[in-house]
Scaffold this motif. Structure first.
Motif, mmCIF file in Angstrom:
data_model
loop_
_atom_site.group_PDB
_atom_site.id
_atom_site.type_symbol
_atom_site.label_atom_id
_atom_site.label_comp_id
_atom_site.label_asym_id
_atom_site.label_seq_id
_atom_site.Cartn_x
_atom_site.Cartn_y
_atom_site.Cartn_z
ATOM 1 N N ARG A 183 -101.777 5.871 -34.832
ATOM 2 C CA ARG A 183 -102.128 7.294 -34.919
ATOM 3 C C ARG A 183 -103.543 7.429 -35.426
ATOM 4 O O ARG A 183 -104.086 6.547 -36.120
ATOM 5 C CB ARG A 183 -101.119 8.037 -35.788
ATOM 6 C CG ARG A 183 -101.309 8.045 -37.312
ATOM 7 C CD ARG A 183 -101.617 6.741 -37.959
ATOM 8 N NE ARG A 183 -101.555 6.726 -39.378
ATOM 9 C CZ ARG A 183 -102.612 6.775 -40.212
ATOM 10 N NH1 ARG A 183 -103.825 6.846 -39.740
ATOM 11 N NH2 ARG A 183 -102.452 6.722 -41.506
ATOM 12 N N GLU B 274 -104.168 16.185 -40.451
ATOM 13 C CA GLU B 274 -103.791 16.146 -41.872
ATOM 14 C C GLU B 274 -104.431 17.322 -42.616
ATOM 15 O O GLU B 274 -105.508 17.192 -43.194
ATOM 16 C CB GLU B 274 -104.182 14.782 -42.460
ATOM 17 C CG GLU B 274 -103.540 13.666 -41.629
ATOM 18 C CD GLU B 274 -103.275 12.373 -42.367
ATOM 19 O OE1 GLU B 274 -102.271 11.728 -42.081
ATOM 20 O OE2 GLU B 274 -104.100 12.017 -43.235
ATOM 21 N N SER C 56 -105.618 10.249 -37.702
ATOM 22 C CA SER C 56 -105.213 11.366 -38.559
ATOM 23 C C SER C 56 -106.387 12.071 -39.202
ATOM 24 O O SER C 56 -106.643 11.888 -40.390
ATOM 25 C CB SER C 56 -104.318 10.854 -39.684
ATOM 26 O OG SER C 56 -103.506 9.832 -39.247
ATOM 27 N N TYR D 224 -102.575 13.812 -49.660
ATOM 28 C CA TYR D 224 -102.737 12.906 -48.523
ATOM 29 C C TYR D 224 -101.895 11.636 -48.664
ATOM 30 O O TYR D 224 -101.193 11.219 -47.737
ATOM 31 C CB TYR D 224 -104.225 12.538 -48.349
ATOM 32 C CG TYR D 224 -104.395 11.213 -47.663
ATOM 33 C CD1 TYR D 224 -104.072 11.078 -46.317
ATOM 34 C CD2 TYR D 224 -104.780 10.071 -48.370
ATOM 35 C CE1 TYR D 224 -104.146 9.842 -45.687
ATOM 36 C CE2 TYR D 224 -104.862 8.843 -47.751
ATOM 37 C CZ TYR D 224 -104.547 8.731 -46.414
ATOM 38 O OH TYR D 224 -104.602 7.520 -45.789
HETATM 39 N N1 GLU Z 1 -106.691 12.144 -43.209
HETATM 40 C C1 GLU Z 1 -107.365 10.943 -43.526
HETATM 41 C C2 GLU Z 1 -108.848 11.133 -43.210
HETATM 42 O O1 GLU Z 1 -109.231 12.172 -42.763
HETATM 43 C C3 GLU Z 1 -106.819 9.813 -42.711
HETATM 44 C C4 GLU Z 1 -106.504 8.595 -43.469
HETATM 45 C C5 GLU Z 1 -105.566 7.667 -42.717
HETATM 46 O O2 GLU Z 1 -105.818 7.435 -41.532
HETATM 47 O O3 GLU Z 1 -104.585 7.229 -43.312
HETATM 48 O O4 GLU Z 1 -109.648 10.284 -43.404
#
Ligand code: GLU
Length: 547
Positions: A38, A74, A40, A233
């Motif tokens: 994935r 996220e 995110s 997170y």
């Molecule tokens: N939401 C996190 C970011 O923007 C992603 C971290 C992950 O891939 O676990 O960096």
């Protein structure tokens, strides 16, 4: 520890138990070796080219292993969310052809937006509270700031741990009182970590990595005074990647230090751990050193830069794949795009992103494309980014194709003048009379010194006598004759030998015609340009110099 009814009373009575989610999101049926990955992004900022790089690797590894790939947005940090960020993500994925294989329209592991998964996280927060692996913390902002200041003064690591963890061992009575007073609280993870302990994990790119264990009681659920109770997170990562049945967390290297905490969270939640692979970041050369590509300093860090300038996607992907696996940079483009990216060939130190090199690759790639394909690409880009150009190109497809074909098709070394679609207007705009501002004088060119009256009579003579001849020699003879009639030498050499006799040579006359027709002292073959413009337009442009 709080009693179960107090804990349950903090959550909606209808909140499902973990087994409901476990069944709703069953294990995937996968072929051996198939990877579920994935990407995110958090909508707290716009997508960086490093994000496209990571998403490309994520998707490629999933595709080539027979697995699947999805995007999970996220958005648990809602106060920092930037307007339009999510839309920008999708524009970028579409532009680079890295759309997810699985999403809310076809996947059963959604929702793929974290704010829509709030209940799932609450179930697991409640579970950890019931098991005493998490606790309520009522510490105020001021108390936390005071603790940080005291830690700094005492030169000990900052954080919420040991004696500094004010609510870790609070009595149930103190917690019940705080609840009765309606004080807002967060839920913290009761970290099993001990300061000074080391942990290890095996990274699929970097091999064995050892680091200090986490001993901080991090927040896992944000403040109870928020209307939508969302996790942080770290907690959402553990819950989602488990339930969405990801089996390879392929993400940026900045997350390596968080692995210690993530391993603790997986263990506390009773989830098997997932394989991690941390991708090296993209670097920029500055002088003799290298630094992180910066959104603030480097326009090329932003994905919008590539989309708005219209960088040809296959060339950019080819370049990025070469940064991930150096071997791919040595293959021809089509082969490199089809070959899998191998984690075993991903480096652990940052890859140098060089815009000049990328532009060269783009120019080489565009030079291999037939004119009609370039036309289609520029038209598609212009539809969004240059509506005036789009209209003119759509109305004059024949002109555009004629222009593009000059020194491009059927020649051994096609023109390498286009690096990106936004280059089309400055380089080919003059072929369209709608886009061409007539040239009335030669200011700023080497011919600026030629007497105005001489130039004017030369231009009107040209306008009277010009004919569209298809034979290049005969066509150029017109320029020669014109030069002679207006006291320009037949060759630069003759002019040099007797400068007082001439205004210049045939070379200057050809340059005057070139500037009048194209607005520039540099252009493709003048006869080909004139043939493409047509007689009437050539005369109209030359006549502008008669004024
Ligand atoms: N939401 C996190 C970011 O923007 C992603 C971290 C992950 O891939 O676990 O960096």
């Amino acid at each position: 520890m709080l009693d179960r009814s107090t804990i349950d009373g903090l959550f909606p009575a209808s909140l499902p138990e973990p087994d409901v989610w476990q069944e709703r999101y069953p294990d995937r049926v996968l072929a051996p070796g198939a990877k579920v990955t994935r990407f995110s992004p958090s909508p707290t900022g716009h997508l960086h080219i490093g994000g496209v790089y990571a998403a490309m690797i994520d998707k490629d590894v999933a595709l080539h292993s027979g697995g699947t790939y999805f995007v999970r947005v996220e958005d648990t940090d809602q106060s920092r969310e930037i307007d339009g960020a999510k839309e920008q993500f999708w524009r970028a994925f579409e532009y680079f052809g890295i759309e997810p294989l699985e999403d809310d329209t076809n996947g059963v592991y959604g929702p793929y937006l974290q704010s829509a998964r709030a209940d799932i996280y609450l179930t697991y927060v409640r579970q950890l509270l019931r098991e005493g692996k998490a606790y309520l913390c009522f510490a105020s902002r001021e108390e936390l700031a005071a603790a940080t200041a005291a830690q700094q003064a005492a030169k000990v690591p900052t954080g919420y741990y040991g004696a500094w963890a004010l609510w870790r061992d609070a009595s149930p009575v103190a917690v019940a009182d705080a609840l009765a007073e309606g004080r807002p609280y967060v839920v913290r993870f009761r970290s099993p970590g001990v300061a000074g302990n080391r942990v290890q994990y095996v990274d699929a790119i970097r091999g064995r990595i050892e680091m200090e264990d986490n001993y901080n009681d991090v927040v896992i659920l944000k403040s109870s005074n928020q209307p939508l109770r969302l996790p942080t997170y770290h907690f959402a990562h553990a819950v989602d990647d488990h339930l969405m049945r990801v089996n390879l967390v392929l993400r940026a290297e900045e997350w390596i230090p968080s692995v210690a905490l993530h391993l603790q969270l997986f263990a506390a939640l009773g989830f098997p751990t997932i394989e991690y692979a941390h991708i090296a970041q993209l670097l920029k050369k500055e002088g003799s050193s290298k630094r992180k590509l910066s959104k603030r300093k480097d326009p090329e860090a932003s994905v919008d830069f590539y989309v708005e300038s219209g960088f040809p996607v296959p060339a950019v992907l080819y370049y990025l794949r070469g940064l991930a696996n150096g071997r791919l940079a040595t293959l021809p483009l089509t082969e490199a795009l089809a070959a899998p990216i191998l984690l075993s060939e991903c480096g652990s130190s940052g890859a140098l992103a060089d815009l000049v090199k990328l532009e060269d690759i783009c120019a080489d790639h565009v030079a291999t494309m037939p004119s009609d394909e370039i036309y289609r690409e520029v038209l598609q880009w212009a539809a969004t980014h240059d509506p005036e150009l789009w209209r003119v190109m759509a109305d004059n497809q024949d002109v555009a194709l004629r222009a593009l074909k000059i020194e491009r098709e059927g020649v051994p070394n096609p023109r390498k003048d286009l690096k990106k679609w936004s280059d089309f207007r400055p380089i080919y705009g003059y072929f369209f009379h709608e886009l061409f501002p007539l040239v009335h004088d030669l200011t700023g060119t080497p011919m600026a010194g030629i007497d105005r009256a001489v130039m004017s009579s030369l231009a009107s003579d040209f306008a009277r006598s010009y004919t569209d001849l298809s034979d290049p020699q005969e066509w150029f003879d017109q320029i020669r004759a014109l030069a002679q009639r207006h006291e320009f030498a037949a060759t630069p050499k003759e002019h040099k030998a007797a400068p007082e006799q001439y205004h210049g040579s045939v070379r200057e006359v050809a340059q005057i015609v070139r500037v009048a027709l194209t607005g520039s002292t540099r252009s493709p073959d003048l006869h080909a340009v004139a043939a493409s413009l047509g007689e009437a337009e050539v005369i109209r442009r030359m006549s502008a110099l008669t004024a």
